[in-house]
Design an enzyme around this catalytic site. Structure first.
Site, PDB file in Angstrom:
ATOM      1  N   CYS A  29       0.793  -1.249   0.002  1.00 44.93           N
ATOM      2  CA  CYS A  29       0.126   0.018   0.007  1.00 44.93           C
ATOM      3  C   CYS A  29       0.861   1.150  -0.017  1.00 44.93           C
ATOM      4  CB  CYS A  29      -1.033  -0.193   1.182  1.00 44.93           C
ATOM      5  SG  CYS A  29      -1.848   1.545   1.703  1.00 44.93           S
ATOM      6  N   CYS A  32      -0.097   4.025   2.500  1.00 45.79           N
ATOM      7  CA  CYS A  32       0.289   3.537   3.954  1.00 45.79           C
ATOM      8  C   CYS A  32       1.636   3.960   4.341  1.00 45.79           C
ATOM      9  CB  CYS A  32       0.237   2.081   4.036  1.00 45.79           C
ATOM     10  SG  CYS A  32      -1.475   1.156   3.880  1.00 45.79           S
TER      11      CYS A  32
END
Length: 327
Positions: free
Chosen positions: A86, A89
């Site tokens: 991700c 993230c």
């Protein structure tokens, strides 16, 4: 962009999950004593693994109850659900870790890798969360959905301040826990006021208003890195909002020599967390074009660098490749 429309009255009581997990752990202990393989997979570590100092902990399926649910009775916990694949993230995580370190124990950051901890990943989905990064606040055993998506540090900082103010007003903040609000009598700077305006605009879904606010900060201080990142994120959101993502990627594949198509596809890839692919696409466009097209690809690549922390190794690598392509 973060969503902070949390409701303290809509909190999720983690007591049921805690009881169920304890029963599962008891069954595993009994199985281990009987010499049988533990049911439901291998047991996790006895304690949380160190992540980034005493105020940041890695939490597993096995340690969630101890490190989050039980610990939240004495100190608020922010739980960061993330995964290695991700991209956003990796933008939000370092910001949360920095703020947790600054808070010095007033709240704790618990990080959950959903790929390595499928039970917690499944629990997140049961709460109705469909994307990461996702941050939940846990206070006195109650879970509050808090943040969805990445955002610049000023927005994250202000969101945490507002969360703690709401907790104080509700009277459920553990004794001794304080937020990140300014000290009494400390007047906010003009930039802080504009950041607040940008945050309010984002909450209304007014991306243009947020863009204008960040531009005012940069007009006063062109070197403000937080405002640069905020403006870059808003700009990316505005561009992708006007695109059909699948069509943009397909058009770029059909027209490899069309720099504008490559720029749009790179934006879609950035939003999807495919950062290195976006950089590689624009580097290819720089190498394969000339004149205004080449300058457009180069300029857009530089603008995408603003979305990440300056020390991100992917930026360092891409800058070296860009220099080679240009010279």
């Amino acid at each position: 962009m973060p969503s902070r429309d949390f409701s303290l009255h809509g909190a999720i009581d983690l007591g049921a999950r805690q009881a169920a997990t304890r029963k599962q752990q008891e069954r595993r202990a009994q199985a281990a004593q009987a010499g049988a393989a533990p049911a439901g997979g291998p047991a996790g570590p006895a304690g949380a693994a160190p992540a980034g100092g005493p105020h940041v902990v890695d939490v597993t399926d096995e340690t969630f109850n101890t490190e989050v649910v039980e610990r939240s009775q004495s100190v608020p916990i922010l739980v960061d659900f993330w995964a290695d694949w991700c991209g956003p993230c990796k933008q939000l995580g370092p910001i949360l870790e920095k703020l947790a370190t600054e808070a010095a124990g007033k709240w704790i950051l618990a990080k959950v890798d959903i790929d390595a901890n499928p039970q917690l990943g499944a629990y997140m989905q049961q709460m109705g969360v469909r994307g990461i990064p996702f941050v939940a606040a846990v206070v006195a055993g109650q879970l509050l959905p808090f943040l969805n998506g990445a955002a610049p540090e000023p927005q994250v900082r202000q969101a945490i301040d507002q969360l703690f103010e709401a907790l104080r007003q509700e009277g459920i903040l553990p004794e001794g826990a304080e937020g990140e609000a300014a000290a009494p009598g400390e007047a906010p700077s003009p930039a802080d006021s504009v950041y607040a305006e940008a945050e309010d605009a984002l909450q209304r879904g007014d991306l243009e208003g947020a863009k204008a606010a960040f531009e005012r900060v940069l007009a006063a201080n062109p070197r403000d890195g937080q405002a640069k990142q905020g403006l870059a994120l808003v700009g990316l959101s505005l561009r992708v909002e006007a695109l059909d993502p699948e069509r943009a990627v397909q058009e770029a594949a059909d027209k490899p020599g069309d720099v504008r198509a490559q720029i749009s596809a790179a934006d879609v890839e950035m939003v999807s967390g495919r950062i290195e692919e976006a950089f590689a696409r624009l580097l290819t466009a720089v190498r394969g074009s000339a004149g205004d097209d080449r300058d457009a690809a180069r300029t857009h690549l530089l603008s995408l660098f603003e979305l990440l922390p300056p020390e991100d190794p992917r930026i360092t690598k891409a800058r070296r490749s860009l220099q080679s392509a240009l010279f």
